[in-house]
Design an enzyme around this catalytic site. Structure first.
Site, short mmCIF file in Angstrom:
data_model
loop_
_atom_site.label_atom_id
_atom_site.label_comp_id
_atom_site.label_asym_id
_atom_site.label_seq_id
_atom_site.Cartn_x
_atom_site.Cartn_y
_atom_site.Cartn_z
N CYS A 85 0.84 -1.20 0.00
CA CYS A 85 0.00 0.00 0.00
C CYS A 85 0.88 1.26 0.00
O CYS A 85 1.46 1.59 -1.01
CB CYS A 85 -0.97 -0.04 1.19
SG CYS A 85 -2.35 1.13 1.05
N HIS A 194 -3.47 -5.72 1.33
CA HIS A 194 -2.73 -5.93 2.58
C HIS A 194 -2.69 -7.41 2.99
O HIS A 194 -3.51 -7.86 3.80
CB HIS A 194 -3.40 -5.13 3.70
CG HIS A 194 -3.17 -3.65 3.61
ND1 HIS A 194 -2.18 -3.01 4.34
CD2 HIS A 194 -3.78 -2.70 2.89
CE1 HIS A 194 -2.21 -1.72 4.07
NE2 HIS A 194 -3.18 -1.50 3.18
N GLU A 196 -0.70 -8.77 5.03
CA GLU A 196 -0.35 -8.90 6.45
C GLU A 196 -1.58 -8.99 7.35
O GLU A 196 -1.49 -9.41 8.51
CB GLU A 196 0.55 -7.74 6.90
CG GLU A 196 -0.14 -6.41 7.14
CD GLU A 196 -0.39 -5.59 5.89
OE1 GLU A 196 -0.65 -4.39 6.02
OE2 GLU A 196 -0.33 -6.16 4.77
#
EC number: 6.3.5.3
Length: 222
Positions: A85, A194, A196
């Site tokens: 991002c 994302h 993560e």
């Protein structure tokens, strides 16, 4: 492996990225934007957020942070670098990746689970996936529209450097539904969604993002 996660003023997802690194079986090393020391890490993650408040242009100020000198030099020598991002925005501002990220075409911030197709599994960060594997990971951005001139897009497509592509819906107007790209060497990857936030079953949309944090065990470039 030791994977460094850099914190900039305004970074939001550094702790999440560190946790994902540990869940993926690697050692997370916290790095600071104002330092000139990568502490001997084997790879670097530029996490999401709003570094330096996104003033001037997303990633434009972060690109000049002291530690980015080492990141850029390392990447040019083969150090694996993943920009997520805001980190993707830093990579294009640093000219480690081509193109740019603009305001979403609908001019609104978006936060949703997003289906992706992994198209390049030869990079340092995607070797744990299978080609054309479909995954779902969270997406949250206001300036996620990937753009580049026609020649750059053709080169990325012809060379197979589109790492991930949006499926079902293009959430921000990115050219050719591009969600992530890699450099020619395959050690630098920029991704707007994302992963993560998708590494554990307890929270988020599942574990589809975990491959980004286990791939380095299988494939190293430095």
């Amino acid at each position: 492996m030791k994977i460094g996660v850099i914190t900039f003023p305004g970074t939001l997802d550094d702790v999440d990225a560190q946790r994902a690194v540990r869940v993926g079986g690697n050692e997370a090393v916290a790095l600071w934007h104002g330092d000139h020391d990568l502490q001997g890490v084997d790879a670097v993650i530029l996490p999401g957020g709003f570094s330096y408040g996104d003033y001037l242009r997303c990633g434009a100020i972060s690109r000049f942070a002291p530690i980015m000198t080492e990141v850029i030099e390392g990447a040019q020598k083969g150090l694996p670098v993943l920009g997520i991002c805001n980190g993707f925005q830093m990579l294009v501002e640093s000219h480690l990746l081509p193109g740019g990220l603009l305001r979403n075409d609908h001019l609104k911030f978006i936060c949703r689970d997003q289906k992706l197709r992994i198209e390049n599994t030869s990079t340092a960060w995607t070797s744990a996936f299978t080609k054309d594997q479909e995954i779902v990971v969270p997406l949250k951005n206001g300036e996620g529209q990937y753009v580049a001139d026609a020649d750059t897009i053709k080169r990325l497509e012809d060379e197979g450097r589109v790492v991930a592509r949006y499926l079902d819906v293009n959430p921000n107007g990115s050219v050719n539904d591009i969600a992530g790209i890699t450099n020619e060497a395959g050690n630098v990857v920029g991704l707007m969604p994302h992963p993560e936030h998708a590494v554990e079953t307890l929270t988020g949309s599942g574990t589809d993002g975990l491959g980004f944090f286990t791939s380095l065990v299988e494939k190293t470039f430095a």
